[in-house]
Scaffold this motif. Structure first.
Motif, PDB file in Angstrom:
ATOM      1  N   SER A 294      30.582  14.779   7.791  1.00 55.56           N
ATOM      2  CA  SER A 294      30.278  13.993   8.988  1.00 55.56           C
ATOM      3  C   SER A 294      28.808  13.611   8.991  1.00 55.56           C
ATOM      4  O   SER A 294      28.017  14.062   8.161  1.00 55.56           O
ATOM      5  CB  SER A 294      30.598  14.789  10.253  1.00 55.56           C
ATOM      6  OG  SER A 294      29.739  15.911  10.354  1.00 55.56           O
ATOM      7  N   GLY A 295      28.441  12.778   9.964  1.00 60.89           N
ATOM      8  CA  GLY A 295      27.048  12.383  10.110  1.00 60.89           C
ATOM      9  C   GLY A 295      26.135  13.560  10.368  1.00 60.89           C
ATOM     10  O   GLY A 295      24.993  13.587   9.887  1.00 60.89           O
ATOM     11  N   SER A 296      26.622  14.564  11.099  1.00 61.62           N
ATOM     12  CA  SER A 296      25.774  15.725  11.376  1.00 61.62           C
ATOM     13  C   SER A 296      25.491  16.522  10.104  1.00 61.62           C
ATOM     14  O   SER A 296      24.396  17.090   9.944  1.00 61.62           O
ATOM     15  CB  SER A 296      26.420  16.622  12.436  1.00 61.62           C
ATOM     16  OG  SER A 296      27.700  17.063  12.019  1.00 61.62           O
ATOM     17  N   ASP A 297      26.449  16.536   9.159  1.00 64.63           N
ATOM     18  CA  ASP A 297      26.197  17.190   7.872  1.00 64.63           C
ATOM     19  C   ASP A 297      25.117  16.449   7.095  1.00 64.63           C
ATOM     20  O   ASP A 297      24.258  17.067   6.454  1.00 64.63           O
ATOM     21  CB  ASP A 297      27.478  17.241   7.050  1.00 64.63           C
ATOM     22  CG  ASP A 297      28.525  18.163   7.642  1.00 64.63           C
ATOM     23  OD1 ASP A 297      28.139  19.109   8.368  1.00 64.63           O
ATOM     24  OD2 ASP A 297      29.721  17.937   7.405  1.00 64.63           O
ATOM     25  N   VAL A 298      25.163  15.115   7.161  1.00 61.53           N
ATOM     26  CA  VAL A 298      24.132  14.312   6.489  1.00 61.53           C
ATOM     27  C   VAL A 298      22.769  14.577   7.120  1.00 61.53           C
ATOM     28  O   VAL A 298      21.759  14.701   6.418  1.00 61.53           O
ATOM     29  CB  VAL A 298      24.479  12.811   6.559  1.00 61.53           C
ATOM     30  CG1 VAL A 298      23.359  11.970   5.925  1.00 61.53           C
ATOM     31  CG2 VAL A 298      25.806  12.526   5.873  1.00 61.53           C
ATOM     32  N   ARG A 299      22.727  14.683   8.430  1.00 61.61           N
ATOM     33  CA  ARG A 299      21.467  14.980   9.114  1.00 61.61           C
ATOM     34  C   ARG A 299      20.874  16.295   8.617  1.00 61.61           C
ATOM     35  O   ARG A 299      19.667  16.380   8.364  1.00 61.61           O
ATOM     36  CB  ARG A 299      21.689  15.045  10.628  1.00 61.61           C
ATOM     37  CG  ARG A 299      20.438  15.423  11.416  1.00 61.61           C
ATOM     38  CD  ARG A 299      20.685  15.379  12.914  1.00 61.61           C
ATOM     39  NE  ARG A 299      21.731  16.317  13.311  1.00 61.61           N
ATOM     40  CZ  ARG A 299      22.183  16.428  14.559  1.00 61.61           C
ATOM     41  NH1 ARG A 299      21.680  15.654  15.512  1.00 61.61           N
ATOM     42  NH2 ARG A 299      23.136  17.294  14.845  1.00 61.61           N
ATOM     43  N   ASP A 300      21.728  17.309   8.439  1.00 59.60           N
ATOM     44  CA  ASP A 300      21.239  18.597   7.949  1.00 59.60           C
ATOM     45  C   ASP A 300      20.706  18.477   6.521  1.00 59.60           C
ATOM     46  O   ASP A 300      19.686  19.092   6.177  1.00 59.60           O
ATOM     47  CB  ASP A 300      22.363  19.631   8.016  1.00 59.60           C
ATOM     48  CG  ASP A 300      22.780  19.960   9.441  1.00 59.60           C
ATOM     49  OD1 ASP A 300      21.976  19.686  10.367  1.00 59.60           O
ATOM     50  OD2 ASP A 300      23.899  20.467   9.639  1.00 59.60           O
ATOM     51  N   LEU A 301      21.388  17.700   5.694  1.00 57.84           N
ATOM     52  CA  LEU A 301      20.941  17.509   4.313  1.00 57.84           C
ATOM     53  C   LEU A 301      19.607  16.764   4.271  1.00 57.84           C
ATOM     54  O   LEU A 301      18.714  17.089   3.474  1.00 57.84           O
ATOM     55  CB  LEU A 301      21.999  16.741   3.511  1.00 57.84           C
ATOM     56  CG  LEU A 301      23.283  17.519   3.200  1.00 57.84           C
ATOM     57  CD1 LEU A 301      24.374  16.581   2.712  1.00 57.84           C
ATOM     58  CD2 LEU A 301      23.010  18.597   2.153  1.00 57.84           C
ATOM     59  N   LEU A 302      19.463  15.772   5.124  1.00 62.28           N
ATOM     60  CA  LEU A 302      18.202  15.031   5.185  1.00 62.28           C
ATOM     61  C   LEU A 302      17.066  15.938   5.646  1.00 62.28           C
ATOM     62  O   LEU A 302      15.950  15.869   5.120  1.00 62.28           O
ATOM     63  CB  LEU A 302      18.335  13.834   6.135  1.00 62.28           C
ATOM     64  CG  LEU A 302      19.225  12.687   5.644  1.00 62.28           C
ATOM     65  CD1 LEU A 302      19.469  11.690   6.773  1.00 62.28           C
ATOM     66  CD2 LEU A 302      18.596  11.983   4.447  1.00 62.28           C
ATOM     67  N   ALA A 303      17.347  16.787   6.627  1.00 68.25           N
ATOM     68  CA  ALA A 303      16.316  17.714   7.116  1.00 68.25           C
ATOM     69  C   ALA A 303      15.891  18.695   6.025  1.00 68.25           C
ATOM     70  O   ALA A 303      14.744  19.146   5.992  1.00 68.25           O
ATOM     71  CB  ALA A 303      16.839  18.476   8.334  1.00 68.25           C
ATOM     72  N   ALA A 304      16.821  19.009   5.098  1.00 68.20           N
ATOM     73  CA  ALA A 304      16.519  19.927   4.004  1.00 68.20           C
ATOM     74  C   ALA A 304      15.878  19.220   2.814  1.00 68.20           C
ATOM     75  O   ALA A 304      15.571  19.859   1.803  1.00 68.20           O
ATOM     76  CB  ALA A 304      17.789  20.642   3.567  1.00 68.20           C
TER      77      ALA A 304
END
Length: 406
Positions: A294-304
């Motif tokens: 989901s988009g929230s998973d992508v957000r976490d990956l971007l933050a990392a």
């Protein structure tokens, strides 16, 4: 309060108590003398109409203002909207999670909760659970359910705001035409034992735009917010009011065709959301073996700092920027805000690359491209503001004053 729609107030002795309240809330007239000047009402009539507002608990006297005469004299007593007499409940639904809050009438968050809530579980279950959340939040805020004057709800789909029903939402199976306002009102009363209250429903991007414009850009006459999460949507605020189009479909840019062959959740091929949303980026990452759903998973990956996620986010930003070049040329906004799961540096860089390349220079000469100021709370604050503007605007204020017997 800043960023509010400016409504015309009748003069010549015709202004109602609700219109006086509007003048005070907007800051356009905050003393009895200023209200007389703005409306043409006599001193006695202003006093009578203010008395109704005082008895309802909607107004209070503030500190003395500056002396208006060079000859001196006692300072004028200012009038203030009393935001302590009631509270608003608000909720923001995404596809897989939700956020809810108790807010003051001036937009301060008094209690808040976020958690998993899957819209595909259907409206009956989701709205019933929100009723439970509201009950717990009121207890946390220390406010009785009787203090709630209304509920605002943001949903990730198009809404007929006259009925509060969601209209053919691609990401909300089972919600099309459902009586959202009725079910949420019942859930509130069933959980709290309080009487029914008004429920207002709008698209999440609309309410995010409304909240962000009022909080951070009150003087911007044309404001556009683009939310890029599991899907893509836009909210437009013109002269302080949300622009919804003829039947609530304005801002649905996620379903503009961009010439790709990807299948969208709406059933069509080539939609912007099918190739540039957080969901689309998550699918492409999953194809390479990166766990993302989901988009929230992508957000976490971007933050990392995940390089693959950053590269795909920038590419998605270029796709969206290409579409936004037309939006900016058409609307000539002063602020273009990027919000949602992908609203970080890689995506924003991609947007700017194509936007400034494709849009007319005149359309971007005074354009600020920014990211969200309110973050995950934007739709909550916008939903709360929508309820307050509805209930305390002149027309409904008069109805409510009569119902209160004042």
């Amino acid at each position: 309060m800043t960023g509010r729609p400016v409504r015309a107030v009748r003069s010549g002795g015709q202004a109602s108590a609700g219109e006086l309240l509007e003048l005070v809330r907007s800051g356009r007239a905050v003393t009895r003398g200023a209200l007389q000047q703005a409306t043409g009402l006599s001193r006695a009539t202003v006093g009578q109409r203010l008395d109704r507002l005082f008895r309802a608990g909607w107004l209070r006297e503030g500190a003395g203002g500056p002396v208006g005469s060079p000859l001196g004299g006692r300072p004028s007593i200012t009038l203030e909207f009393d935001d302590s007499h009631a509270v608003v409940l608000a909720a923001d639904l995404d596809t897989r999670h939700a956020r809810a809050a108790v807010l003051s009438l001036t937009g301060d968050i008094l209690a808040e909760h976020a958690g998993t809530l899957v819209v595909e579980d259907g409206p009956d279950a989701v709205l019933g659970e929100l009723g439970h959340w509201f009950d717990r939040l009121l207890e946390k805020a220390g406010r009785p359910a009787a203090d709630v004057c209304g509920i605002g709800l943001a949903v990730p789909g198009p809404v007929d705001t006259e009925t509060g029903r969601v209209v053919q939402p691609p990401m909300m199976p089972g919600w099309d035409g459902y009586d959202v306002t009725g079910r949420l009102s019942r859930a509130f009363t069933e959980r709290t034992g309080a009487g029914a209250v008004p429920v207002l429903v709008d698209n999440d991007a609309n309410l995010m735009a409304y909240g962000e414009q009022r909080a951070g850009h009150p003087d911007c006459a044309a404001f556009v917010l683009v939310k890029v999460s599991t899907g893509i949507g836009a909210g437009v605020v013109v002269d302080g009011s949300v622009y919804r189009g003829t039947d609530g479909g304005a801002g649905d840019i996620g379903h503009i065709r961009v010439g790709a062959d990807a299948l969208c959740r709406c059933g069509s091929y080539g939609c912007l959301a099918a190739v540039a949303s957080g969901g689309a980026v998550a699918r492409r990452l999953a194809e390479t073996g990166v766990p993302a759903a989901s988009g929230s998973d992508v957000r976490d990956l971007l933050a990392a700092g995940h390089p693959g996620a950053a590269s795909l986010a920038r590419e998605a930003g270029r796709r969206v920027g290409d579409v936004l070049a037309t939006v900016v040329t058409l609307l000539n906004p002063g602020v273009l805000m990027i919000a949602g799961d992908l609203a970080g540096t890689p995506f924003l860089t991609g947007v700017r690359e194509l936007l400034y390349q494709r849009a007319l220079p005149r359309s971007t000469a005074h354009l600020d491209v920014v990211t969200s100021r309110l973050g995950d709370r934007a739709a909550l604050i916008g939903a709360g503001a929508l309820v307050v503007e509805h209930l305390y605007g002149p027309e409904h204020a008069e109805e409510r004053l009569r119902a209160l017997g004042v």
